[in-house]
Design an enzyme around this catalytic site. Structure first.
Site, PDB file in Angstrom:
ATOM      1  N   ARG A 110      50.093  46.459  55.001  1.00 14.33           N
ATOM      2  CA  ARG A 110      51.420  45.861  55.096  1.00 14.33           C
ATOM      3  C   ARG A 110      51.798  45.047  53.872  1.00 14.33           C
ATOM      4  O   ARG A 110      52.940  45.095  53.422  1.00 14.33           O
ATOM      5  CB  ARG A 110      51.494  45.016  56.370  1.00 14.33           C
ATOM      6  CG  ARG A 110      51.500  45.918  57.593  1.00 14.33           C
ATOM      7  CD  ARG A 110      51.533  45.193  58.900  1.00 14.33           C
ATOM      8  NE  ARG A 110      51.656  46.194  59.974  1.00 14.33           N
ATOM      9  CZ  ARG A 110      51.604  45.893  61.259  1.00 14.33           C
ATOM     10  NH1 ARG A 110      51.427  44.649  61.646  1.00 14.33           N
ATOM     11  NH2 ARG A 110      51.734  46.840  62.151  1.00 14.33           N
ATOM     12  N   GLU A 165      49.951  34.389  69.155  1.00 13.66           N
ATOM     13  CA  GLU A 165      50.448  34.257  67.784  1.00 13.66           C
ATOM     14  C   GLU A 165      50.629  32.792  67.393  1.00 13.66           C
ATOM     15  O   GLU A 165      50.624  32.453  66.209  1.00 13.66           O
ATOM     16  CB  GLU A 165      51.775  35.010  67.645  1.00 13.66           C
ATOM     17  CG  GLU A 165      52.271  35.130  66.217  1.00 13.66           C
ATOM     18  CD  GLU A 165      53.545  35.965  66.097  1.00 13.66           C
ATOM     19  OE1 GLU A 165      53.937  36.618  67.091  1.00 13.66           O
ATOM     20  OE2 GLU A 165      54.154  35.958  65.017  1.00 13.66           O
TER      21      GLU A 165
END
Lengths: 564, 112
Positions: A290, A378
């Protein structure tokens, strides 16, 4: 004088009802605690989980032999030297157990010949990612956990609760004060233990792949309550977010599963593949990570080789229609309804804010450095270092959620009585009940902040841009003022925006400051003015609040030494 | 190629005492009604109340409203170059403007 608040008491308060929050609630209730599961949106509908399209990385070894230690190595490699190793290990080691429990709860992971399918994803040494067809992983995870929550006794649910501040008694967290969105009334939630499971901060960016409630509120809550954050400069940009043509009813990260299954080709406006010029020759396969992908696309656009809307092309034109249908059946029809025929046209893609590696500093028990405050999913910083391996987000939500629920329950059980009254209840209630007549366009302020973050604190950064963003954040903070606007009745949008902005402005400042301080390029932190990885920066940065100011500090030992 | 939709929107806190507001909204073909409502909030009136979470993906299922009397998701109904009438769900309790109480009773906050 504040309105008389509504009140509730619970052993464990869970803020946020994505996968991490729901798993935490289930685990704390199974341990015998009363649980209040609160969400800014509706239960199990907002947040990031429901948006996940496909991959969940886990060393099940159902098709190819695997072991958590291989997954762990790949996670550390992706993290570019900055992973909190005990957290990364927990993610990988406990992953299979949580995935199997989800299967027992009926999620229905995709299978072939009776075995759970494991797909190959970039950065993994072998096929490792389970999923639910077709692009249905996130909704299936949410639905499965919602059902499991409903079957677990001891969990009360409360949607439409916007938590404004954590409540403190000395340095201990004893619950939260909230704005009840439906009525506009203030709420006091008293708890023996509190878990923040509010996800990431992608709403800070103009182009993002997340829900409207992902403004980093959990980070701001923790920071204001005295807890530390870590690795806040590392925002993951997902390189191939959908850009054009306008596509509705689909999540912008949907091209990821297409690339997992079908490869696809990234092309510039000369219709030439370009990733080989950035060190990764893809040759029709999906192997680019990414951070490198986002960098390569932005550089092509900068060089004038971008697509009309400011991204690059992604083409599946070489894939036979029968293969497209076999891989994505009903999705092909949804694309057709949007006027997209992949056999005839490429689509345009660009990097979009996708995930936050940073977050609340926590140990393997998910305990933050404020007693009584835990984090999950997260919202936790550190496990993924400078760059998250694809597929680790849902795994982390499940594993960290379960662990946080267990730890918070143990903590709550050690307390014989509800904690004493908090020190800051009155201040929080006064803020929630306050009103100013100022004519603020809060929706425009959110958009202005998102533009500054996208342009100057995005996938490519430099000192001038970061300083420009901090100036803009200063201006917006000044305009923002001290008191919320609005009439204080139900669903007062400017008021809701104002409380969101209060968190967003603080968190945006932390990200920009941390990015400015880190004078190197590593993982998701790509500094144009410091293009090399620097061995001097193999440290994590922490952020805390002192006298109302954000203060950064370097960890005293390098990441690897700290973890061993 | 910009087109214009005329959004006629019901607003108020009380079903019996509402008002209509009309906004002329520019759009590119393919954009959603929710795109139009979000444009109004930024460019015309930030007080307009609409419930949504996922914005675009039709995943959260929170943005249900009535378009010309039919229940739709604002995120998947498309803007059209005509007058479009937007009202809150008529079979749910009104909160404000286009926002209604859609959470199941067991998922609403109650005091303890």
């Amino acid at each position: 004088m504040p309105l008389e608040p509504m009140r509730a008491e619970t052993d464990v308060l869970v803020i946020g009802s994505g996968a991490a929050g729901m798993y935490a609630a289930i685990e704390a209730a199974r341990a015998g605690c009363s649980v209040l599961l609160a969400d800014r949106s509706l239960i199990g509908r907002g947040g990031a989980t429901v948006m996940a399209q496909m991959t969940v990385a886990v060393a099940l070894g159902s098709q190819t032999p695997d072991h958590w230690s291989h997954h762990y190595q790949d996670t550390l490699t992706a993290g570019r030297g900055l992973c909190n190793e005990p957290l990364a290990r927990l993610l990988c080691e406990d992953g299979p157990d949580c995935i199997r429990e989800m299967e027992e709860w009926g999620i229905g992971w995709a299978r072939k010949d009776g075995r759970i399918v494991q797909a190959m994803a970039p950065g993994h040494d072998r096929p490792r990612c389970v999923y639910v067809d077709f692009l249905n992983t996130g909704p299936a995870v949410s639905k499965t956990l919602r059902t499991a929550v409903n079957k677990t006794s001891g969990i009360r649910k409360a949607g439409d609760l916007c938590v404004v501040d954590l409540l403190r008694k000395n340095n201990e967290i004893v619950g939260a004060a909230a704005l009840h969105l439906g009525s506009g009334a203030p709420v006091v939630l008293s708890a023996k233990a509190t878990i923040i499971a509010t996800g990431g901060l992608t709403r800070l960016y103009r182009r993002n792949s997340a829900s409207a409630n992902m403004g980093g509120d959990g980070y701001a809550l923790a920071l204001r309550a005295g807890a530390s954050l870590v690795d806040m400069e590392f925002v993951q940009f997902f390189p191939i977010g959908h850009l054009a043509p306008r596509l509705i009813g689909m999540d912008p990260i949907m091209w990821d599963p297409f690339r997992y299954k079908l490869g696809g080709r990234l092309l510039n406006n000369r219709m030439e593949e370009f990733t080989q010029n950035y060190g990764v020759a893809e040759d029709g396969k999906y192997i680019i990570t990414r951070d490198v992908g986002s960098y390569a696309i932005q550089k092509e656009v900068e060089a004038g080789r971008g697509s009309p809307h400011g991204g690059v092309y992604l083409s599946f034109q070489h894939v036979p229609e029968a293969d497209l249908r076999a891989a994505f059946g009903p999705v092909i029809d949804r694309l057709a309804a949007n006027g997209i025929d992949l056999t005839k046209m490429p689509i345009e893609v660009a990097p979009i804010a996708h995930y936050h590696m940073g977050g609340i500093a926590a140990d393997v028990e998910m305990q933050s450095d404020s007693p009584g405050l835990f984090a999950a999913g997260e919202a936790v910083g550190g496990a993924n270092g400078a760059n998250r391996l694809s597929g680790n987000a849902i795994t982390e939500a499940l594993v960290f959620g379960r662990r946080a629920g267990r730890s918070a329950a143990a903590y709550a059980k050690r307390m014989n009585a509800m904690p004493d009254k908090a020190d800051n209840t009155r201040a929080a209630l006064e803020l929630i009940s306050a009103s100013s007549n100022r004519d603020l366009n809060t929706a425009d302020m959110v958009q202005t902040l998102q533009a500054a973050m996208q342009d100057d604190v995005g996938a490519l950064r430099n000192e001038a841009g970061l300083r420009r963003a901090l100036d803009q954040i200063d201006r917006l903070t000044q305009e923002f003022g001290e008191l919320p606007p609005g009439d204080g009745k139900g669903f007062d949008m400017r008021r809701i925006d104002w409380f969101d902005l209060r968190n967003m402005l603080l968190v945006a400042r932390v990200v920009a400051q941390a990015a400015l301080a880190r004078t190197e390029t590593r993982g998701a932190q790509q500094r144009e003015d410091y293009p090399q990885l620097s061995p001097d920066w193999e440290f994590n940065q922490f952020a805390g609040m002192h006298d109302g100011r954000v203060v950064l500090s370097k960890a005293s030992t390098p990441a690897r030494a700290a973890a061993s | 190629m910009t087109e214009r939709a005329t959004l006629k929107i019901w607003r108020g806190l009380d079903v019996k005492a509402g008002r209509w507001e009309v906004h002329d909204v520019p759009f590119e073909p393919g954009q959603s009604v929710l795109d139009g409502l979000r444009w109004i909030r930024v460019n015309r009136d930030p007080t307009l109340a609409i419930r949504f979470s996922c914005i675009n993906a039709n995943a959260c299922k929170e943005c249900m409203i009535e378009l010309d009397g039919k229940t739709v998701y604002a995120c998947t109904a498309r803007l059209e170059p005509r007058e479009m009438t937007l009202t809150p769900l008529s079979n749910k309790n009104l909160v404000r403007d286009l926002v209604t109480e859609i959470a199941p009773p067991a998922e609403r906050f109650t005091q303890s």
